[in-house]
Write a protein that holds these residues in place. Structure first.
Motif, PDB file in Angstrom:
ATOM      1  N   GLY A  55       0.830  -1.351   0.031  1.00 52.61           N
ATOM      2  CA  GLY A  55      -0.092  -0.099   0.098  1.00 52.61           C
ATOM      3  C   GLY A  55       0.913   1.473   0.061  1.00 52.61           C
ATOM      4  N   GLU A  56       2.197   1.146  -0.403  1.00 55.30           N
ATOM      5  CA  GLU A  56       3.014   2.351  -0.243  1.00 55.30           C
ATOM      6  C   GLU A  56       2.918   3.030  -1.639  1.00 55.30           C
ATOM      7  N   LEU A  57       2.328   2.587  -2.653  1.00 54.04           N
ATOM      8  CA  LEU A  57       2.089   3.115  -3.841  1.00 54.04           C
ATOM      9  C   LEU A  57       1.210   2.419  -4.768  1.00 54.04           C
ATOM     10  N   ALA A  58       0.960   3.068  -5.773  1.00 53.72           N
ATOM     11  CA  ALA A  58      -0.151   2.318  -6.787  1.00 53.72           C
ATOM     12  C   ALA A  58       0.694   1.977  -8.240  1.00 53.72           C
ATOM     13  N   LEU A  59       0.499   0.901  -8.672  1.00 54.70           N
ATOM     14  CA  LEU A  59       1.029   1.093 -10.166  1.00 54.70           C
ATOM     15  C   LEU A  59       0.386   2.234 -11.248  1.00 54.70           C
ATOM     16  N   ALA A  60      -0.576   2.319 -11.110  1.00 51.34           N
ATOM     17  CA  ALA A  60      -1.308   3.636 -11.831  1.00 51.34           C
ATOM     18  C   ALA A  60      -0.900   4.908 -11.493  1.00 51.34           C
ATOM     19  N   GLU A  61      -0.131   5.070 -10.490  1.00 49.49           N
ATOM     20  CA  GLU A  61       0.400   6.381  -9.916  1.00 49.49           C
ATOM     21  C   GLU A  61       1.581   7.069 -10.709  1.00 49.49           C
ATOM     22  N   PRO A  62       1.237   8.219 -11.137  1.00 48.55           N
ATOM     23  CA  PRO A  62       2.249   9.217 -12.053  1.00 48.55           C
ATOM     24  C   PRO A  62       3.614   9.268 -11.498  1.00 48.55           C
ATOM     25  N   VAL A  63       4.619   8.927 -12.297  1.00 47.21           N
ATOM     26  CA  VAL A  63       6.002   8.987 -11.798  1.00 47.21           C
ATOM     27  C   VAL A  63       6.171  10.471 -11.185  1.00 47.21           C
ATOM     28  N   ASN A  64       5.684  11.282 -12.006  1.00 46.86           N
ATOM     29  CA  ASN A  64       6.079  12.973 -11.459  1.00 46.86           C
ATOM     30  C   ASN A  64       5.997  13.076  -9.965  1.00 46.86           C
ATOM     31  N   GLY A  65       5.063  12.450  -9.421  1.00 49.89           N
ATOM     32  CA  GLY A  65       4.755  12.761  -7.932  1.00 49.89           C
ATOM     33  C   GLY A  65       5.574  12.128  -7.111  1.00 49.89           C
ATOM     34  N   LEU A  66       6.357  11.306  -7.643  1.00 48.07           N
ATOM     35  CA  LEU A  66       7.359  10.584  -7.018  1.00 48.07           C
ATOM     36  C   LEU A  66       8.755  11.101  -6.782  1.00 48.07           C
ATOM     37  N   LEU A  67       9.076  11.655  -8.013  1.00 45.09           N
ATOM     38  CA  LEU A  67      10.609  12.455  -8.021  1.00 45.09           C
ATOM     39  C   LEU A  67      10.587  13.508  -7.118  1.00 45.09           C
ATOM     40  N   PRO A  68      11.766  13.642  -6.875  1.00 46.19           N
ATOM     41  CA  PRO A  68      12.304  14.890  -5.780  1.00 46.19           C
ATOM     42  C   PRO A  68      11.518  16.182  -6.138  1.00 46.19           C
TER      43      PRO A  68
END
Length: 347
Positions: free
Chosen positions: A77-90
């Motif tokens: 539950g730390e993330l979702a496969l459909a999550e946009p990568v932009n929101g995970l970058l610094p």
């Protein structure tokens, strides 16, 4: 000589013809495991006999570890496969420009459908001085940030398959950022330690390592500082077979949901995809092929000095790993021989 023995012999011959000094072929079939080792870790008096724990560079086979890490974090539950990568970058990093309303999602990175090129912009310029030995070594985090600022994705993410070291490398960086851990530490914590992998690592260590060779010339260890998720993992034959066995029976590992998830087909591959045939499918990184009623999952990898193949067949409880300390040959014979061992085992 039966089919499996013949295929193993072909793999050893192919590696020897490409200047390998060490070869490991590990097979799980009929409920028995066997790790066969041939040759020595290098040339010269310091070389030692190749053993099941001798570590080889895995190259792009590392991507399957990154896929399992992604699935494991999703299962927690730390993330979702459909999550946009932009929101995970610094927060202070640039993001690739995308010329569509669809963002690049983690799933796109794990299925080579992000639209990102095979290599980051600017990498070739830094790679050329060390092209035959360590082309990624000078491509550090600063250069990765510069590459992101120069990247424009012109096709809609999710629409087209395009194999990308850049994409899976960026996926690993996003996972590490979410967990606030370096990629190597995160992989060890979430995948390597739970699976009991003792010799597997993302960096050269003190244990028994084979020396990589290209055209018979010894090479230094492979370094890929900015994109370790795409090709930095190293493992011995015994560990790699243990890793594959976990995919055959996920239940005892604590990563059951993730190990099942990486085996779920996500898209049909074009016949021009690396190592694929018409009708093949892509899971999370793993290639999937139906052959004579069997489901075969496989992937290969290579650095300048090493070649690797791994595959498994759940129905027959078969797994195969083939490792050689020589760079990939243009004819691909060693990888093909590893695949033939997979096809022959368990018949």
């Amino acid at each position: 000589m039966n089919g499996t023995e013949s295929a193993i012999a072909a793999a050893v011959r192919a590696a020897g013809e490409s200047s390998a000094t060490a070869v490991t072929v590990a097979v799980l079939a009929d409920g028995r495991e066997e790790v066969r080792c041939f040759g020595r870790t290098g040339r010269g008096p310091a070389a030692t006999a190749c053993t099941p724990d001798t570590v080889f560079e895995l190259g792009s086979l590392s991507k399957t570890f990154t896929a399992l890490l992604l699935a494991a974090m999703a299962a927690r539950g730390e993330l979702a496969l459909a999550e946009p990568v932009n929101g995970l970058l610094p927060a202070d990093w640039p993001a690739p420009a995308v010329r569509s309303a669809e963002p690049i999602r983690l799933l796109h990175l794990a299925t080579h459908t992000s639209g990102l090129p095979r290599l980051p912009p600017g990498l070739l310029a830094t790679a050329l001085p060390a092209w035959n030995s360590n082309p990624y070594a000078a491509f550090d985090e600063r250069r990765l940030r510069a590459a992101l600022a120069r990247t424009t994705v012109r096709t809609r993410p999710g629409r087209r398959y395009r194999y990308s070291n850049y994409g899976v490398g960026l996926l690993g960086r996003a996972l590490a950022e979410r967990a606030a851990l370096p990629y190597g530490d995160l992989l060890a914590d979430r995948v390597l330690t739970p699976l009991g992998l003792r010799s597997t690592t993302c960096a050269p260590g003190p244990g028994p390592h084979a020396t990589g060779h290209r055209h018979g010339r010894p090479l230094p260890p492979w370094h890929i500082p900015a994109l370790p998720a795409a090709g930095a993992v190293r493992a011995g034959g015994a560990d790699l077979l243990h890793y594959l066995r976990a995919h055959l029976d996920p239940r005892p590992t604590g990563l059951a949901a993730a190990l099942r998830d990486v085996q779920r087909p996500r898209l049909r591959l074009p016949g021009t995809a690396p190592g694929s045939a018409p009708g093949d499918e892509l899971c999370l990184v793993w290639n999937h092929r139906r052959s004579n009623g069997r489901d075969l999952y496989f992937h290969s990898g290579g650095t300048r000095g090493f070649t690797a193949f791994a595959g498994f067949s759940p129905r027959d409880a078969v797994a195969v790993a083939a490792l050689a300390n020589t760079g990939p040959a243009l004819n691909g014979r060693f990888v093909q021989a590893g695949y033939e061992v997979l096809r022959a085992a368990g018949r």
